[in-house]
Design a protein around this motif. Structure first.
Motif, PDB file in Angstrom:
ATOM      1  N   LEU A  23       7.274  -0.439   3.774  1.00 60.21           N
ATOM      2  CA  LEU A  23       8.241   0.801   4.250  1.00 60.21           C
ATOM      3  C   LEU A  23       7.269   1.564   5.260  1.00 60.21           C
ATOM      4  CD1 LEU A  23       9.355   2.094   0.809  1.00 60.21           C
ATOM      5  CD2 LEU A  23      10.633   1.374   2.761  1.00 60.21           C
ATOM      6  N   ASP A  24       6.005   1.310   4.952  1.00 57.72           N
ATOM      7  CA  ASP A  24       4.859   1.982   6.079  1.00 57.72           C
ATOM      8  C   ASP A  24       5.144   1.261   7.375  1.00 57.72           C
ATOM      9  OD1 ASP A  24       3.145   3.551   7.320  1.00 57.72           O
ATOM     10  OD2 ASP A  24       1.440   2.900   6.126  1.00 57.72           O
ATOM     11  N   ALA A  26       7.455  -0.626   8.347  1.00 60.39           N
ATOM     12  CA  ALA A  26       8.701  -0.315   8.878  1.00 60.39           C
ATOM     13  C   ALA A  26       8.972   0.983   9.735  1.00 60.39           C
ATOM     14  CB  ALA A  26       9.665  -0.932   8.008  1.00 60.39           C
ATOM     15  N   GLY A  27       8.050   1.682   9.639  1.00 61.58           N
ATOM     16  CA  GLY A  27       8.131   2.957  10.135  1.00 61.58           C
ATOM     17  C   GLY A  27       8.998   4.103   9.231  1.00 61.58           C
ATOM     18  N   PHE A  28       8.945   4.135   7.995  1.00 63.95           N
ATOM     19  CA  PHE A  28       9.497   5.084   7.238  1.00 63.95           C
ATOM     20  C   PHE A  28       8.504   6.209   6.656  1.00 63.95           C
ATOM     21  CE2 PHE A  28      12.831   2.474   7.816  1.00 63.95           C
ATOM     22  CZ  PHE A  28      14.070   3.291   7.949  1.00 63.95           C
ATOM     23  N   LYS A  29       7.288   6.021   6.585  1.00 64.48           N
ATOM     24  CA  LYS A  29       6.400   7.019   6.107  1.00 64.48           C
ATOM     25  C   LYS A  29       6.611   8.233   6.888  1.00 64.48           C
ATOM     26  CE  LYS A  29       1.740   6.816   4.483  1.00 64.48           C
ATOM     27  NZ  LYS A  29       0.504   6.189   4.622  1.00 64.48           N
ATOM     28  N   GLY A  30       7.048   9.251   6.090  1.00 67.97           N
ATOM     29  CA  GLY A  30       7.269  10.594   6.608  1.00 67.97           C
ATOM     30  C   GLY A  30       8.806  10.615   7.442  1.00 67.97           C
ATOM     31  N   ARG A  31       9.612   9.430   7.417  1.00 63.15           N
ATOM     32  CA  ARG A  31      10.965   9.588   7.830  1.00 63.15           C
ATOM     33  C   ARG A  31      11.938  10.359   6.966  1.00 63.15           C
ATOM     34  NH1 ARG A  31      14.251   5.406  10.244  1.00 63.15           N
ATOM     35  NH2 ARG A  31      12.441   4.648  11.344  1.00 63.15           N
ATOM     36  N   GLN A  32      12.676  11.283   7.618  1.00 61.68           N
ATOM     37  CA  GLN A  32      13.385  12.503   7.111  1.00 61.68           C
ATOM     38  C   GLN A  32      14.862  12.199   7.404  1.00 61.68           C
ATOM     39  OE1 GLN A  32      11.469  15.730   8.993  1.00 61.68           O
ATOM     40  NE2 GLN A  32      10.266  16.008   7.459  1.00 61.68           N
ATOM     41  N   LEU A  33      15.788  12.499   6.444  1.00 59.22           N
ATOM     42  CA  LEU A  33      17.092  12.665   6.676  1.00 59.22           C
ATOM     43  C   LEU A  33      17.773  13.803   5.862  1.00 59.22           C
ATOM     44  CD1 LEU A  33      19.597  11.272   8.289  1.00 59.22           C
ATOM     45  CD2 LEU A  33      19.823  10.112   6.201  1.00 59.22           C
ATOM     46  N   SER A  40       4.820  11.467   3.627  1.00 56.00           N
ATOM     47  CA  SER A  40       4.047  11.084   4.525  1.00 56.00           C
ATOM     48  C   SER A  40       2.491  10.721   4.049  1.00 56.00           C
ATOM     49  CB  SER A  40       3.762  12.304   5.694  1.00 56.00           C
ATOM     50  OG  SER A  40       3.228  13.531   4.940  1.00 56.00           O
ATOM     51  N   LEU A  41       2.438  10.770   2.718  1.00 60.35           N
ATOM     52  CA  LEU A  41       1.127  10.314   2.002  1.00 60.35           C
ATOM     53  C   LEU A  41       1.378   8.851   1.340  1.00 60.35           C
ATOM     54  CD1 LEU A  41       0.245  13.685   0.184  1.00 60.35           C
ATOM     55  CD2 LEU A  41      -0.873  12.724   2.133  1.00 60.35           C
ATOM     56  N   HIS A  42       2.721   8.622   0.752  1.00 65.38           N
ATOM     57  CA  HIS A  42       2.930   7.230   0.450  1.00 65.38           C
ATOM     58  C   HIS A  42       4.240   6.860   0.579  1.00 65.38           C
ATOM     59  CE1 HIS A  42       3.691   4.171  -2.741  1.00 65.38           C
ATOM     60  NE2 HIS A  42       2.270   4.202  -3.005  1.00 65.38           N
ATOM     61  N   ALA A  43       4.483   5.922   1.484  1.00 64.70           N
ATOM     62  CA  ALA A  43       6.138   5.696   1.885  1.00 64.70           C
ATOM     63  C   ALA A  43       6.731   5.425   0.851  1.00 64.70           C
ATOM     64  CB  ALA A  43       5.821   4.382   2.991  1.00 64.70           C
ATOM     65  N   ASN A  44       6.441   4.941  -0.308  1.00 64.73           N
ATOM     66  CA  ASN A  44       7.566   4.513  -1.363  1.00 64.73           C
ATOM     67  C   ASN A  44       7.901   5.629  -2.227  1.00 64.73           C
ATOM     68  OD1 ASN A  44       9.071   2.605  -2.611  1.00 64.73           O
ATOM     69  ND2 ASN A  44       7.394   2.054  -4.061  1.00 64.73           N
TER      70      ASN A  44
END
Length: 88
Positions: A23-24, A26-33, A40-44
């Motif tokens: 996930l990190d 792939a750019g999802f660490k910290g991703r919001q919706l 932002s500390l752990h992408a899972n």
């Protein structure tokens, strides 16, 4: 940092390959919706930033699964149990 979280949301595909790392990368660490975010500390870790909804959570999880599938060819499986809610 304190946040509402269900913990890890995806199973690790193998003992050597963590869902968080995928996930990190792939750019999802910290991703919001919509009030939901991957930590932002752990992408899972999926967190509710205060006003997140189930709809936003499911959409963000789907985006993440698609991104990891496209980038790495790996299908992430949910670790959390997703219970459908009947419509009124």
């Amino acid at each position: 940092m304190t946040a509402w979280s269900a913990g890890c949301v995806f199973k690790n595909p193998t003992p050597e390959m963590s869902a968080g790392r995928l996930l990190d990368e792939a750019g999802f660490k910290g991703r919001q919706l919509g009030g939901m975010a991957f930590s932002s500390l752990h992408a899972n870790f999926l967190i509710n930033e205060g006003k997140g909804s189930a709809t936003a959570a499911l959409a963000l999880l789907q985006e993440a699964r698609q991104a990891v599938r496209q980038r790495f060819g790996i299908e992430l499986e949910p670790e959390v149990r997703i219970v459908p809610c009947p419509l009124p």
